[in-house]
Design a protein around this motif. Structure first.
Motif, PDB file in Angstrom:
ATOM      1  N   MET A 253       0.855  -1.203   0.000  1.00  0.00           N
ATOM      2  CA  MET A 253       0.000   0.000   0.000  1.00  0.00           C
ATOM      3  C   MET A 253       0.888   1.249   0.000  1.00  0.00           C
ATOM      4  SD  MET A 253      -3.000   0.973   2.667  1.00  0.00           S
ATOM      5  CE  MET A 253      -1.953   1.999   3.677  1.00  0.00           C
ATOM      6  N   LYS A 254       0.568   2.210  -0.857  1.00  0.00           N
ATOM      7  CA  LYS A 254       1.390   3.419  -0.894  1.00  0.00           C
ATOM      8  C   LYS A 254       1.067   4.274   0.329  1.00  0.00           C
ATOM      9  CE  LYS A 254       2.806   7.372  -3.490  1.00  0.00           C
ATOM     10  NZ  LYS A 254       3.150   7.897  -2.194  1.00  0.00           N
ATOM     11  N   SER A 255       2.108   4.723   1.010  1.00  0.00           N
ATOM     12  CA  SER A 255       1.815   5.516   2.214  1.00  0.00           C
ATOM     13  C   SER A 255       1.478   6.957   1.806  1.00  0.00           C
ATOM     14  CB  SER A 255       2.993   5.480   3.169  1.00  0.00           C
ATOM     15  OG  SER A 255       4.094   6.023   2.522  1.00  0.00           O
ATOM     16  N   ILE A 256       0.842   7.625   2.711  1.00  0.00           N
ATOM     17  CA  ILE A 256       0.370   8.994   2.477  1.00  0.00           C
ATOM     18  C   ILE A 256       1.572   9.940   2.284  1.00  0.00           C
ATOM     19  CG2 ILE A 256       0.177   9.492   4.955  1.00  0.00           C
ATOM     20  CD1 ILE A 256      -2.623  10.650   4.247  1.00  0.00           C
ATOM     21  N   THR A 257       1.495  10.824   1.296  1.00  0.00           N
ATOM     22  CA  THR A 257       2.658  11.671   0.985  1.00  0.00           C
ATOM     23  C   THR A 257       2.683  12.933   1.852  1.00  0.00           C
ATOM     24  OG1 THR A 257       1.357  12.557  -0.837  1.00  0.00           O
ATOM     25  CG2 THR A 257       3.010  10.925  -1.390  1.00  0.00           C
ATOM     26  N   VAL A 258       3.911  13.315   2.222  1.00  0.00           N
ATOM     27  CA  VAL A 258       4.079  14.448   3.152  1.00  0.00           C
ATOM     28  C   VAL A 258       4.967  15.529   2.524  1.00  0.00           C
ATOM     29  CG1 VAL A 258       4.863  15.150   5.447  1.00  0.00           C
ATOM     30  CG2 VAL A 258       3.900  12.861   5.110  1.00  0.00           C
ATOM     31  N   SER A 259       4.445  16.746   2.478  1.00  0.00           N
ATOM     32  CA  SER A 259       5.242  17.899   2.041  1.00  0.00           C
ATOM     33  C   SER A 259       5.524  18.783   3.249  1.00  0.00           C
ATOM     34  CB  SER A 259       4.472  18.736   1.016  1.00  0.00           C
ATOM     35  OG  SER A 259       4.209  17.984  -0.139  1.00  0.00           O
ATOM     36  N   VAL A 260       6.556  19.588   3.123  1.00  0.00           N
ATOM     37  CA  VAL A 260       6.865  20.555   4.197  1.00  0.00           C
ATOM     38  C   VAL A 260       7.091  21.921   3.564  1.00  0.00           C
ATOM     39  CG1 VAL A 260       8.557  21.205   5.964  1.00  0.00           C
ATOM     40  CG2 VAL A 260       7.930  18.810   5.679  1.00  0.00           C
ATOM     41  N   ILE A 261       6.512  22.936   4.196  1.00  0.00           N
ATOM     42  CA  ILE A 261       6.819  24.319   3.796  1.00  0.00           C
ATOM     43  C   ILE A 261       7.700  24.911   4.893  1.00  0.00           C
ATOM     44  CG2 ILE A 261       5.871  26.643   3.475  1.00  0.00           C
ATOM     45  CD1 ILE A 261       3.293  25.347   2.446  1.00  0.00           C
ATOM     46  N   ILE A 262       8.853  25.424   4.505  1.00  0.00           N
ATOM     47  CA  ILE A 262       9.714  26.101   5.486  1.00  0.00           C
ATOM     48  C   ILE A 262       9.681  27.596   5.163  1.00  0.00           C
ATOM     49  CG2 ILE A 262      12.065  26.355   6.360  1.00  0.00           C
ATOM     50  CD1 ILE A 262      12.475  23.385   5.849  1.00  0.00           C
ATOM     51  N   CYS A 263       9.196  28.377   6.118  1.00  0.00           N
ATOM     52  CA  CYS A 263       9.048  29.820   5.908  1.00  0.00           C
ATOM     53  C   CYS A 263      10.372  30.527   6.163  1.00  0.00           C
ATOM     54  CB  CYS A 263       8.000  30.378   6.857  1.00  0.00           C
ATOM     55  SG  CYS A 263       6.397  29.642   6.599  1.00  0.00           S
ATOM     56  N   ALA A 264      10.907  31.140   5.120  1.00  0.00           N
ATOM     57  CA  ALA A 264      12.196  31.819   5.275  1.00  0.00           C
ATOM     58  C   ALA A 264      12.197  33.162   4.555  1.00  0.00           C
ATOM     59  CB  ALA A 264      13.314  30.928   4.729  1.00  0.00           C
ATOM     60  N   ALA A 265      10.972  33.652   4.221  1.00  0.00           N
ATOM     61  CA  ALA A 265      10.899  34.854   3.392  1.00  0.00           C
ATOM     62  C   ALA A 265      10.804  36.150   4.195  1.00  0.00           C
ATOM     63  CB  ALA A 265       9.698  34.743   2.441  1.00  0.00           C
ATOM     64  N   GLY A 266      11.062  36.066   5.504  1.00  0.00           N
ATOM     65  CA  GLY A 266      10.981  37.286   6.322  1.00  0.00           C
ATOM     66  C   GLY A 266      12.222  38.147   6.180  1.00  0.00           C
ATOM     67  N   LYS A 267      12.202  39.271   6.903  1.00  0.00           N
ATOM     68  CA  LYS A 267      13.375  40.154   6.877  1.00  0.00           C
ATOM     69  C   LYS A 267      14.250  39.907   8.100  1.00  0.00           C
ATOM     70  CE  LYS A 267      11.426  44.019   4.248  1.00  0.00           C
ATOM     71  NZ  LYS A 267       9.948  43.925   4.314  1.00  0.00           N
ATOM     72  N   GLY A 268      13.669  39.307   9.116  1.00  0.00           N
ATOM     73  CA  GLY A 268      14.431  39.033  10.342  1.00  0.00           C
ATOM     74  C   GLY A 268      14.940  40.301  10.993  1.00  0.00           C
ATOM     75  N   GLU A 269      14.120  41.342  10.958  1.00  0.00           N
ATOM     76  CA  GLU A 269      14.597  42.663  11.388  1.00  0.00           C
ATOM     77  C   GLU A 269      14.897  42.747  12.882  1.00  0.00           C
ATOM     78  OE1 GLU A 269      11.521  45.065   9.656  1.00  0.00           O
ATOM     79  OE2 GLU A 269      12.950  45.897   8.208  1.00  0.00           O
ATOM     80  N   ARG A 270      14.049  42.083  13.691  1.00  0.00           N
ATOM     81  CA  ARG A 270      14.223  42.240  15.147  1.00  0.00           C
ATOM     82  C   ARG A 270      15.576  41.725  15.631  1.00  0.00           C
ATOM     83  NH1 ARG A 270       8.779  39.529  17.051  1.00  0.00           N
ATOM     84  NH2 ARG A 270       8.987  38.616  14.976  1.00  0.00           N
ATOM     85  N   ALA A 271      16.189  40.808  14.899  1.00  0.00           N
ATOM     86  CA  ALA A 271      17.487  40.267  15.320  1.00  0.00           C
ATOM     87  C   ALA A 271      18.622  41.272  15.087  1.00  0.00           C
ATOM     88  CB  ALA A 271      17.776  38.970  14.580  1.00  0.00           C
ATOM     89  N   GLY A 272      18.370  42.245  14.223  1.00  0.00           N
ATOM     90  CA  GLY A 272      19.320  43.344  14.045  1.00  0.00           C
ATOM     91  C   GLY A 272      20.663  42.968  13.434  1.00  0.00           C
TER      92      GLY A 272
ATOM     93  N   ILE B 277       9.806  12.353   4.657  1.00  0.00           N
ATOM     94  CA  ILE B 277       9.271  13.544   3.985  1.00  0.00           C
ATOM     95  C   ILE B 277       9.539  13.466   2.485  1.00  0.00           C
ATOM     96  CG2 ILE B 277       9.649  16.059   3.790  1.00  0.00           C
ATOM     97  CD1 ILE B 277       9.849  15.942   6.900  1.00  0.00           C
ATOM     98  N   ASP B 278       8.481  13.714   1.692  1.00  0.00           N
ATOM     99  CA  ASP B 278       8.595  13.528   0.239  1.00  0.00           C
ATOM    100  C   ASP B 278       9.013  14.795  -0.494  1.00  0.00           C
ATOM    101  OD1 ASP B 278       7.380  10.744   0.008  1.00  0.00           O
ATOM    102  OD2 ASP B 278       5.890  11.800   1.195  1.00  0.00           O
ATOM    103  N   GLU B 279       8.693  15.964   0.085  1.00  0.00           N
ATOM    104  CA  GLU B 279       8.914  17.210  -0.665  1.00  0.00           C
ATOM    105  C   GLU B 279       9.092  18.355   0.335  1.00  0.00           C
ATOM    106  OE1 GLU B 279       6.266  19.130  -4.134  1.00  0.00           O
ATOM    107  OE2 GLU B 279       5.241  19.101  -2.206  1.00  0.00           O
ATOM    108  N   VAL B 280      10.065  19.218   0.058  1.00  0.00           N
ATOM    109  CA  VAL B 280      10.240  20.408   0.915  1.00  0.00           C
ATOM    110  C   VAL B 280      10.244  21.647   0.035  1.00  0.00           C
ATOM    111  CG1 VAL B 280      11.739  21.601   2.559  1.00  0.00           C
ATOM    112  CG2 VAL B 280      11.553  19.103   2.653  1.00  0.00           C
ATOM    113  N   ILE B 281       9.429  22.640   0.446  1.00  0.00           N
ATOM    114  CA  ILE B 281       9.338  23.899  -0.300  1.00  0.00           C
ATOM    115  C   ILE B 281       9.719  25.027   0.654  1.00  0.00           C
ATOM    116  CG2 ILE B 281       7.748  25.449  -1.512  1.00  0.00           C
ATOM    117  CD1 ILE B 281       6.063  22.932  -2.150  1.00  0.00           C
ATOM    118  N   VAL B 282      10.681  25.840   0.248  1.00  0.00           N
ATOM    119  CA  VAL B 282      11.187  26.899   1.130  1.00  0.00           C
ATOM    120  C   VAL B 282      10.778  28.246   0.546  1.00  0.00           C
ATOM    121  CG1 VAL B 282      13.277  27.871   2.168  1.00  0.00           C
ATOM    122  CG2 VAL B 282      13.143  25.404   1.719  1.00  0.00           C
ATOM    123  N   THR B 283      10.227  29.128   1.398  1.00  0.00           N
ATOM    124  CA  THR B 283       9.843  30.451   0.889  1.00  0.00           C
ATOM    125  C   THR B 283      11.029  31.412   1.052  1.00  0.00           C
ATOM    126  OG1 THR B 283       9.007  31.396   2.968  1.00  0.00           O
ATOM    127  CG2 THR B 283       7.459  30.077   1.672  1.00  0.00           C
TER     128      THR B 283
END
Ligand code: CTP
Ligand code: MG
Length: 379
Positions: free
Chosen positions: A1-20, A48-54
């Motif tokens: 039986m094919k197992s259920i597929t898992v994607s991941v979104i990694i959020c990296a599109a910020g400015k990270g301003e508070r870290a200075g 994990i089958d797929e990773v998408i990074v912003t």
């Protein structure tokens, strides 16, 4: 039986301003490499089958270069985190999607797998920890036992979270569980981990760095084994498929043998051959994990406990990067050293020497041990 597929979104599109840092905090160094790279490594696992990074336009080149070795996709983010997630959701192909902040590099494999399991069982899995400080809202105390501090990863069935985001319109949310709660239903909480902090301010980058041990004794160990017949090798107690095996009197776990010698050396004891002679039939095919436990007991008798391990493995095959977290977990179980105090590096020899010629595997270890009563106090 094919197992259920898992994607991941990694959020990296910020400015990270508070870290200075004057640039996106995720590209600032943590343990000597960009913080985001630590997060990416955590998701380079077979489950994990797929990773998408912003990424923002500004960081696109640098983030693409970081993602390339892992084969992760990069998509343009938006002005807000909500918009970034929406853009990434359009590209998701898995049936389940985990959404994770690039700014949480300390996430554990266990937490990732717990989230996936929770989605399969309850339809969602949102990591959160109970508040430990007392809490107030507009001057009035609220029951902290009712208060969950929400982390990521947050997992959902892709179709449901897509629907929630499309209903959300242009409104901005700080996380995905809020969107899910508003348009689908109350999310299922997965017990998060206090180590899973979000890098927000500069000092958070220091918090990730373990304190230098003040009174540790150090030891060094090396071991080599030759390839022979077989279809797996055991490294750090983890059985890995390989087109060759390792020839040895024991199970040939070079990495554990290096760790054993480093620990014995740090305690001023004799080497591995003294305690586990290869002339003794008792150790034929022996489980090195069990021998390592015996070494930890020997240390204990002298009043020491292992505190830190730095292991380096040189092998042309099998490919080890995907198994590092499992190996750390196993070493942690065998030695009692906290996982964050174990480092494992793996590399090839660029075709040079006996490792390069695929004749065998070599492992090195530096161990720090502490007096048992002080161990753990400054960690
Ligand atoms: N994020 C994103 N797209 C945005 C804003 C944020 O993908 N438009 C990501 C960040 O890169 C981060 C995560 O969402 O990994 C959580 O956001 P936060 O910690 O607030 O990061 P930043 O927005 O980058 O930092 P700051 O708010 O300090 O500028
Ligand atoms: Mg932000």
């Amino acid at each position: 039986m094919k197992s259920i597929t898992v994607s991941v979104i990694i959020c990296a599109a910020g400015k990270g301003e508070r870290a200075g840092f004057g640039k996106n905090k995720l590209l600032a160094p943590l343990y000597g490499e960009p913080a985001l790279r630590h997060t990416l490594k955590k998701f380079d696992i077979p489950e994990i089958d797929e990773v998408i990074v912003t990424s923002s336009d500004y960081d696109y080149k640098e983030i693409s270069a970081l993602c390339a070795p892992f084969g992760f996709k990069v998509v343009k983010g938006g002005e807000t985190r909500t918009q970034s997630v929406k853009n990434a959701l359009d590209k998701v192909s898995g049936e389940i999607v985990l959404i994770h902040d690039g700014a949480r590099p300390f996430v554990s494999k266990k937490l990732i797998l717990d989230c996936i399991e929770s989605v399969k069982k309850y339809g969602s899995g949102v990591c959160a920890v109970r508040a430990t400080d007392s809490a107030m809202y507009e001057g009035r105390h609220i029951d902290r036992n009712e208060l969950n501090l929400v982390q990521t990863p947050q997992g959902f069935f892709t179709e449901e979270i897509k629907k929630a985001y499309s209903l959300a319109g242009d409104k901005a949310y700080t996380d995905d569980s809020a969107v899910y709660a508003e348009f689908i239903k109350k999310p299922h909480i997965v017990e998060g981990e206090s180590e899973n902090i979000k890098l927000t301010y500069k000092q958070d980058f220091m918090r990730g760095i373990p304190p230098l041990p003040s009174d540790g004794l150090k030891g060094f160990g090396v071991d080599i084994h030759i390839f022979g017949e077989g279809d797996f090798v055991t490294l750090c107690g983890v059985k890995l498929p390989c087109d060759r095996g390792l020839i040895a009197h024991s199970d040939g776990d070079v990495a554990i043998h290096a760790v054993m010698d480093a620990l014995l050396s740090a305690a001023g004891l004799d080497d591995i051959g003294h305690y586990f002679p290869d002339t003794d039939l008792k150790f034929k095919g022996a489980d090195s994990g069990k021998m390592l436990k015996d070494v930890v007991n020997l240390l204990k008798q002298k009043g020491f406990a292992p505190a830190r391990l730095s292991v380096s493995i040189q092998a042309e095959k099998p490919r080890l990067s995907k198994h590092i977290e499992d190996m750390k977990e196993k070493l942690s179980l065998l030695t009692g050293v906290a996982r964050q105090n174990i480092a494992i590096a793996a590399g090839t020899c660029e075709g040079l020497g006996f490792v390069g010629e695929k004749l065998g595997i070599c492992a090195y270890c530096i161990a720090i041990i502490k007096k048992e009563e002080t161990y753990g106090k400054d960690d």
